[in-house]
Design a protein around this motif. Structure first.
Motif, PDB file in Angstrom:
ATOM      1  N   ILE A  91       0.845  -1.203   0.000  1.00 37.99           N
ATOM      2  CA  ILE A  91       0.000   0.000   0.000  1.00 37.99           C
ATOM      3  C   ILE A  91       0.876   1.247   0.000  1.00 37.99           C
ATOM      4  O   ILE A  91       0.664   2.186  -0.769  1.00 37.99           O
ATOM      5  N   SER A  94       2.790   1.695  -3.243  1.00 33.33           N
ATOM      6  CA  SER A  94       1.890   2.176  -4.296  1.00 33.33           C
ATOM      7  C   SER A  94       1.649   3.679  -4.169  1.00 33.33           C
ATOM      8  O   SER A  94       1.659   4.410  -5.166  1.00 33.33           O
ATOM      9  N   LEU A  95       1.457   4.157  -2.933  1.00 31.77           N
ATOM     10  CA  LEU A  95       1.226   5.581  -2.698  1.00 31.77           C
ATOM     11  C   LEU A  95       2.464   6.407  -3.039  1.00 31.77           C
ATOM     12  O   LEU A  95       2.365   7.491  -3.621  1.00 31.77           O
ATOM     13  N   SER A  98       2.642   6.471  -6.997  1.00 34.02           N
ATOM     14  CA  SER A  98       1.620   7.240  -7.718  1.00 34.02           C
ATOM     15  C   SER A  98       1.443   8.653  -7.182  1.00 34.02           C
ATOM     16  O   SER A  98       1.124   9.577  -7.922  1.00 34.02           O
ATOM     17  N   LYS A 100      -0.921   9.655  -5.534  1.00 28.71           N
ATOM     18  CA  LYS A 100      -2.327   9.999  -5.772  1.00 28.71           C
ATOM     19  C   LYS A 100      -3.242   9.117  -4.935  1.00 28.71           C
ATOM     20  O   LYS A 100      -2.816   8.111  -4.375  1.00 28.71           O
ATOM     21  N   ASN A 102      -5.624   6.299  -4.150  1.00 34.57           N
ATOM     22  CA  ASN A 102      -5.767   4.953  -4.709  1.00 34.57           C
ATOM     23  C   ASN A 102      -7.070   4.317  -4.236  1.00 34.57           C
ATOM     24  O   ASN A 102      -7.597   4.688  -3.183  1.00 34.57           O
ATOM     25  N   ILE A 104      -8.651   0.486  -3.469  1.00 32.61           N
ATOM     26  CA  ILE A 104      -8.390  -0.953  -3.403  1.00 32.61           C
ATOM     27  C   ILE A 104      -9.676  -1.667  -3.004  1.00 32.61           C
ATOM     28  O   ILE A 104     -10.612  -1.048  -2.476  1.00 32.61           O
ATOM     29  N   GLN A 147      -8.913  13.530  -4.279  1.00 33.34           N
ATOM     30  CA  GLN A 147      -7.563  13.979  -4.639  1.00 33.34           C
ATOM     31  C   GLN A 147      -7.377  15.453  -4.294  1.00 33.34           C
ATOM     32  O   GLN A 147      -6.322  15.860  -3.796  1.00 33.34           O
TER      33      GLN A 147
END
Length: 204
Positions: A91, A94-95, A98, A100, A102, A104, A147
């Motif tokens: 997690i 991934s953050l 990106s 941004k 996310n 899941i 966002q």
């Protein structure tokens, strides 16, 4: 057909309400300059109460333990995430990649929004928001609204941290000034006693 139209109209109405609430929250937190705890709890509580999600939580990075700790949470049930999340967790990776919001799917059913906030390009923490009450999926517009909230949160949190550090520095400056004053005062008190001590020695 009419039933389908009514259902779509209801979903659209709920989506507009959610977008409005997120936009308002983004504006509400901007004036908050110094109270970091107030900002974090306001976001968690507002999303939980107004958007009626299954849970709303925030994690903050611990430099000492190199992990993200659950700081505050509101939920109708136990949140499906641990109290600590490693900085090596997928997690977090991934953050960081990106930068941004996310989405899941926990246990392939419950949709979860992960909203990061960065301080000087470092992932300081993230919010987790569970599924909506009606279990409908988050739309692209809703994710965009999250966002925007993420960007605003990052600015406000960085500002709060700046003021926290300034307050600490100010306290240190005051303590340093007090120590200098104490030493000066002690020196001034001792000085007048020196001639008296010399006179007393001469008398003896």
């Amino acid at each position: 057909n009419r039933i389908k139209q009514k259902a779509e109209a209801l979903i659209l109405k709920q989506e507009r309400k959610l977008l409005g609430l997120l936009e308002k929250l983004s504006q509400d937190i901007l004036p908050i300059k110094k109270e970091l705890e107030v900002v974090l709890k306001k976001i968690v509580e507002t999303v939980y109460k107004e958007l009626k999600v299954s849970f709303s939580s925030i994690y903050i990075y611990s430099e000492k333990r190199k992990e993200y700790d659950l700081y505050y949470s509101k939920a109708t049930k136990k949140i499906p995430f641990p109290k600590t999340i490693s900085e090596k967790d997928k997690i977090v990776k991934s953050l960081n990649k990106s930068k941004k919001v996310n989405v899941i799917h926990f246990k392939k059913t419950e949709e979860t929004i992960i909203m990061p906030y960065f301080v000087r390009d470092k992932l300081y923490g993230f919010f987790l928001f569970g599924a909506k009450k009606n279990d409908s999926l988050y739309s692209e517009e809703e994710i965009k609204a999250f966002q925007t909230l993420s960007n605003q949160s990052s600015l406000v949190i960085e500002n709060c941290l700046f003021w926290e550090q300034e307050n600490k520095n100010e306290k240190l400056r005051r303590m340093s000034s007090m120590n200098i004053f104490s030493e000066s005062l002690s020196h001034e008190i001792k000085n007048p006693l020196t001639p008296i001590q010399l006179s007393a020695e001469r008398i003896k």
